[in-house]
Write an enzyme that holds these catalytic residues in place. Structure first.
Site, PDB file in Angstrom:
ATOM      1  N   LYS A  89      23.338  94.896  19.573  1.00 15.46           N
ATOM      2  CA  LYS A  89      24.273  95.082  20.684  1.00 15.46           C
ATOM      3  C   LYS A  89      25.632  94.545  20.277  1.00 15.46           C
ATOM      4  CE  LYS A  89      25.115  95.881  25.109  1.00 15.46           C
ATOM      5  NZ  LYS A  89      26.095  96.873  24.593  1.00 15.46           N
ATOM      6  N   LYS A 125      28.224  95.377  15.431  1.00 12.25           N
ATOM      7  CA  LYS A 125      29.592  95.766  15.798  1.00 12.25           C
ATOM      8  C   LYS A 125      29.924  97.049  15.060  1.00 12.25           C
ATOM      9  CE  LYS A 125      33.133  94.342  18.268  1.00 12.25           C
ATOM     10  NZ  LYS A 125      33.153  93.585  19.523  1.00 12.25           N
ATOM     11  N   GLY A 164      32.337  98.758  24.619  1.00 10.92           N
ATOM     12  CA  GLY A 164      33.771  98.801  24.354  1.00 10.92           C
ATOM     13  C   GLY A 164      34.246  97.607  23.542  1.00 10.92           C
ATOM     14  N   ASP A 165      35.472  97.685  23.110  1.00 12.26           N
ATOM     15  CA  ASP A 165      36.187  96.571  22.474  1.00 12.26           C
ATOM     16  C   ASP A 165      37.650  97.012  22.440  1.00 12.26           C
ATOM     17  OD1 ASP A 165      35.771  93.910  20.928  1.00 12.26           O
ATOM     18  OD2 ASP A 165      37.060  95.023  19.575  1.00 12.26           O
ATOM     19  N   ASN A 239      41.770  94.631  28.632  1.00 11.50           N
ATOM     20  CA  ASN A 239      40.661  94.393  29.556  1.00 11.50           C
ATOM     21  C   ASN A 239      40.398  92.903  29.778  1.00 11.50           C
ATOM     22  OD1 ASN A 239      37.430  93.879  29.482  1.00 11.50           O
ATOM     23  ND2 ASN A 239      37.991  95.481  30.929  1.00 11.50           N
TER      24      ASN A 239
END
Ligand code: NDP
Length: 443
Positions: A89, A125, A164-165, A239
């Protein structure tokens, strides 16, 4: 030479061209020394050698067509670092600076962060050197579809669940999810951060920023201070930054700054978060637009950390924003707490300054874990085909952040490292992963 030093030296030699990965690994291995160098079972099992080598790393070509019909080729990455405690994850970063070193540092950090949440998720990642800035929605869609055309072979609700990132928000997750469904014919929780109409969780958008402020509030309370009335500087206006500012203001703090990759704003009247949302989330413009409607604010170019005076710093933009000089400047101008919203925004020399100056410091792997924790809650809701209310998710998030704080603090106490949350976070995150790896044999 100790076990941890030997593994670190070998890692530096083998990955000499990956400075960000070496930086992250140095922080972790130095913090783990009191555990791994004092119990020979870890060396016998080659535990650190296995921990620092990704289980799998995938690199691939992403060809896509722009609005003029021209073909572009970007490079895609997915580093599946460790699945000892659950499916991989971790987010997908879309930014021109993305390379293997950056994805490996983020994937490595993610192992410990995910473990700290107490939820069963492994570390990974991914991303690409694609730059979504200035692209039309259709170009972003075509890129995301091309990305998923390869990525779908390696991900799945019980295998690897990206999110997301930087550069990957709700729009990109939507396009990626649509293409996964098209290719596999499966409606499953393969991505988190999805839209609410197709399996997303309430409070996921807010989670990293809110979680950062919940743990900051607990840290301050535990040290006889109060977030209400505190003068807070934030960097970034994406964000994490936006929702950190929103929650801090709700709790009575005075947030005076934020920034983007071009410059920063300082507003002594307190940042107007709704205006920042409009500029960055809706209009996708530069943060300097803020001063046109807010005369009390000033705009400058360069780093916010070279100019701002604050009591609490929340760096929420990107890695290595705060070096030794900026850390010293913060210490000299009255900052007493730094909690990282971004991943590795402080370099290792900067961290040392904070520790030497007795500044309360929480590393990102603990303080920004609220995002992935809520992603795991989204996975849970997808599995049971149900959804929880905003307050239910937000309360669980708050509980998780407070648990992380005390989990870290207990590890500090156990290893005689009072208030050194770098040691506390790394050891607390490591123990569960190490136990699982020891129990699962040499794999
Ligand atoms: P966004 O893309 O939403 O926002 C990133 C912000 O940082 C933008 O304001 C951007 O400016 C700025 N920024 C990006 N790169 C640079 C740079 N090289 N120099 C200066 N400013 C820069 O990303 P997020 O808010 O999602 O992520 C921010 C950080 O938080 C990252 O480190 C990410 O890994 C980490 N994080 C994010 C989580 C999440 O749930 N989103 C979870 C845990 C950690 P501009 O607008 O000009 O691009």
């Amino acid at each position: 030479m100790t076990y941890s030093q030997r593994v670190l030296n070998e890692l530096k030699e083998k990955n000499f061209d990956q400075p960000e990965f070496i930086q992250a690994a140095t922080e972790v291995l130095e913090a783990l020394a009191p555990v791994v160098d004092n119990d020979p079972k870890y060396e016998k099992a080659g535990l650190l050698e296995r921990l620092v080598e990704p289980e799998r790393q995938i690199m691939f070509r992403i060809p896509w067509v722009d609005d003029e019909g021209k073909v572009h080729v970007n490079r895609g990455y997915r580093v599946q670092f460790n699945s000892a405690i659950g499916p991989y994850k971790g987010g997908l970063r879309l930014h021109p600076s993305v390379n293997l070193s950056i994805i490996k540092f983020l994937g490595f950090e993610q192992i410990f962060k995910n473990s700290l949440t107490g939820l069963p998720i492994g570390g990974a990642k991914g991303g690409s050197d694609f730059d979504p800035k200035g692209k039309s929605d259709m170009e972003v869609m075509r890129f995301c579809q091309a990305f998923m055309n390869e990525l779908y072979k390696y991900v799945g609700a019980d295998e690897d669940v990206p999110a997301g990132d930087i550069g990957t928000g709700a729009r990109e997750v939507g396009y990626l999810y649509g293409q996964y469904k098209k290719l596999t014919n499966r409606s499953e929780g393969v991505l988190t951060g999805k839209g609410l109409s197709f399996g997303g969780s309430l409070a996921r958008t807010e989670a990293t920023g809110y979680g950062l402020v919940y743990i900051t509030e607990e840290l301050l309370k535990d040290h006889g201070k109060n977030i209400s009335g505190a003068r807070i500087a934030v960097s970034g206006s994406g964000n994490v930054a936006i929702y950190a500012m929103e929650k801090a203001i709700q709790l009575g703090a005075k947030v005076i700054s934020c920034s983007d990759s071009t410059g920063y704003i300082i507003d002594e009247n307190g940042i107007d978060v709704e205006a920042v949302k409009q500029i960055k989330e809706v209009e996708r413009k530069r943060i300097k637009e803020y001063v046109t409607t807010h005369p009390s604010a000033t705009y400058g170019e360069g780093s916010i950390w070279d100019v701002v005076d604050c009591e609490v710093a929340l760096p929420c933009a990107t890695q290595n924003e705060i070096n030794k000089e900026r850390a010293q400047r913060l210490a000299d101008t009255g900052c007493y707490a730094v909690c990282e919203g971004a991943n590795m925004p402080t370099d290792n020399e900067g961290i040392q300054v904070f520790l030497d100056e007795n500044i309360l410091f929480i590393p990102g792997k603990a303080s920004n874990a609220g995002g992935v924790a809520t992603s795991a809650l989204e996975m849970g809701q997808n599995s049971i085909r149900s959804s929880w209310t905003f307050d239910e998710v937000d309360n669980k998030l708050k509980g998780i952040m407070i648990n992380i704080y005390y989990h870290m603090k207990n590890a500090c106490d156990e290893y005689d490292a009072k208030d050194n949350f770098v040691i506390g976070a790394n050891i607390a995150g490591f123990m569960k992963v190490a136990d699982a790896m020891m129990a699962q044999g040499i794999v």
